[in-house]
Scaffold this active site. Structure first.
Site: not given
Length: 329
Positions: A61, A130
Site C-alpha cells: 500500500e 479489518h
C-alpha cells in the site's frame, strides 16, 4: 427515467464514465484488473481500458500510494482502490505527509487530484484488524475531503464529482455490506457536490443524523418510531468533510432535538464535531441535550454476539430518541 443499480455498479459506472471522458484518469490497486476487483467493483474495466489504465499492484500500500500521489502531482488523476481502509494505514505517510500537505507546502503551485477509495468499517465477523471506521481520523487531516455515501445514487454522483472536479485528495469511504444493495439512479449524467447533506426522510419531532451503512439503522429507527406516532427527520451527511452543518441546523429549528448514529469510536468522533457545531450555532433551538450512539470504545471482536453489542442498532436508537423526547422518564 431511471434504473435500479447496485452500490458497486454505481461506483463502476462513475469510474467508467470519467475514464472515458478523460484519459488522465486511471485506476490502480490490488486485484482491480485481472480479478475484476476484490468486490467486483472494477469488473470489466481491464477489458475496456487496458492494463495501462487499470493496474494491478503488488501488496504494498505504501508503494502504490506513493506512485499514485506522484502521478497526481504530475498531471494525472489517479483512483486508488484499497482492499479495505484498514490496509491503508500502511500508506498513511503518503496520504498525511505528502498528498494532504503538498498544496500548502508548494505555495499553491502543486495540486494533488486523487481519489483514495475502498470499503470502510465493519463487514460482519472480520475481526478487529479489518473492522475500523476511519471517517473521523481522515477528517482530522487538513487538506483532505472525506466522503462516505450510503447508497448507489449518492455513491455514483459523489465519486464522479470527486474524480472530475476535486483538485484536493478525496478520501472515499464505501460500505462492503452495501455493495449489492440497489437504488434508483437517473439515466442522464449527474454529479453531487461535496459538502451537501441530504434529508432522506422528513419529520417534525426529532432529527436523526447518520451516514454510510448506519443510515440503515437511522431509517429503521424512524420506521419503528412512526409506529408509535413519533415523526423523525433523517439526514444523511454523505460528506464528512466538508460538513454540512447548515442542513442539520435547519432541521433542528423544526424538531428541536438531535440524535446522531455513527460507526466511529466515541472519542473525537464525527458526532463530537456535530455536537460542538450545533451547540455553538443552534443552542437556542434545542429542547433536549444532543445524544448519540456510536461503536463501543474497544476493538471490534469476532464473535457475532459481541459485534451486535458493539455497533449501533435500531432498538437502542429508538430508546435514545425516546429519551431526548422525555418519553422514558
Amino acid at each position: 427515467m431511471g434504473r435500479s443499480i447496485s452500490y458497486r455498479e454505481g461506483l463502476r459506472e462513475a469510474m467508467n464514465e470519467e475514464m472515458r471522458r478523460d484519459d488522465r484518469v486511471f485506476l490502480m490497486g490490488e486485484e482491480v484488473a485481472e480479478y475484476n476487483g476484490a468486490y467486483k467493483v472494477s469488473q470489466g474495466m481491464l477489458a475496456e481500458f487496458g492494463p495501462k489504465r487499470v493496474i494491478d499492484t503488488p501488496i504494498s500500500e505504501l508503494g502504490f500510494t506513493a506512485l499514485a500521489v506522484g502521478a497526481a502531482q504530475n498531471g494525472l488523476r489517479p483512483i486508488v482502490e484499497y482492499m479495505t481502509w484498514n490496509f491503508a494505514t500502511l500508506a498513511i505517510d503518503q496520504i498525511l505527509n505528502t498528498a494532504s500537505k503538498m498544496l500548502a507546502m508548494s505555495g499553491g503551485q502543486v495540486t494533488c487530484p486523487i481519489v483514495f477509495r475502498g470499503p470502510n468499517g465493519s463487514a460482519g465477523q472480520l475481526g478487529a484488524q479489518h473492522s475500523t471506521a476511519f471517517e473521523a481520523l481522515y477528517a482530522n487531516i487538513p487538506g483532505l475531503k472525506v466522503v462516505s455515501p450510503s447508497n448507489s445514487y449518492d455513491a455514483k454522483g459523489l465519486l464522479k464529482q470527486s474524480i472530475r472536479y476535486e483538485e484536493d485528495p478525496v478520501i472515499f469511504m464505501e460500505a462492503e455490506v452495501s455493495y449489492g444493495e440497489k437504488t434508483e439512479v437517473p439515466d442522464e449524467e449527474y454529479y453531487i457536490e461535496l459538502g451537501k447533506a441530504d434529508v432522506k426522510r422528513s419529520g417534525d419531532d426529532v432529527t436523526i443524523v447518520s451516514f454510510n451503512k448506519m443510515m440503515k439503522v437511522a431509517l429503521g429507527a424512524a420506521t419503528e418510531l412512526e409506529k408509535e406516532g413519533i415523526s423523525a427527520e433523517v439526514i444523511d451527511l454523505r460528506t464528512i468533510k466538508p460538513l454540512d452543518v447548515k442542513t442539520i441546523l435547519e432541521s433542528i429549528k423544526k424538531t428541536n432535538r438531535l440524535v446522531i448514529v455513527e460507526e466511529q469510536w466515541p472519542f473525537a468522533s464525527v458526532s463530537s464535531e456535530i455536537t460542538y457545531q450545533v451547540q455553538k450555532e443552534g443552542f437556542d433551538y434545542l429542547d433536549a441535550p444532543i445524544r448519540r450512539i456510536t461503536a463501543a470504545d474497544a476493538p471490534l471482536h469476532y464473535a457475532p454476539n459481541l459485534v451486535a453489542l458493539a455497533l449501533p442498532d435500531v432498538g437502542r436508537t429508538v430508546k435514545l430518541v425516546k429519551e431526548v423526547m422525555y418519553l422514558n422518564k
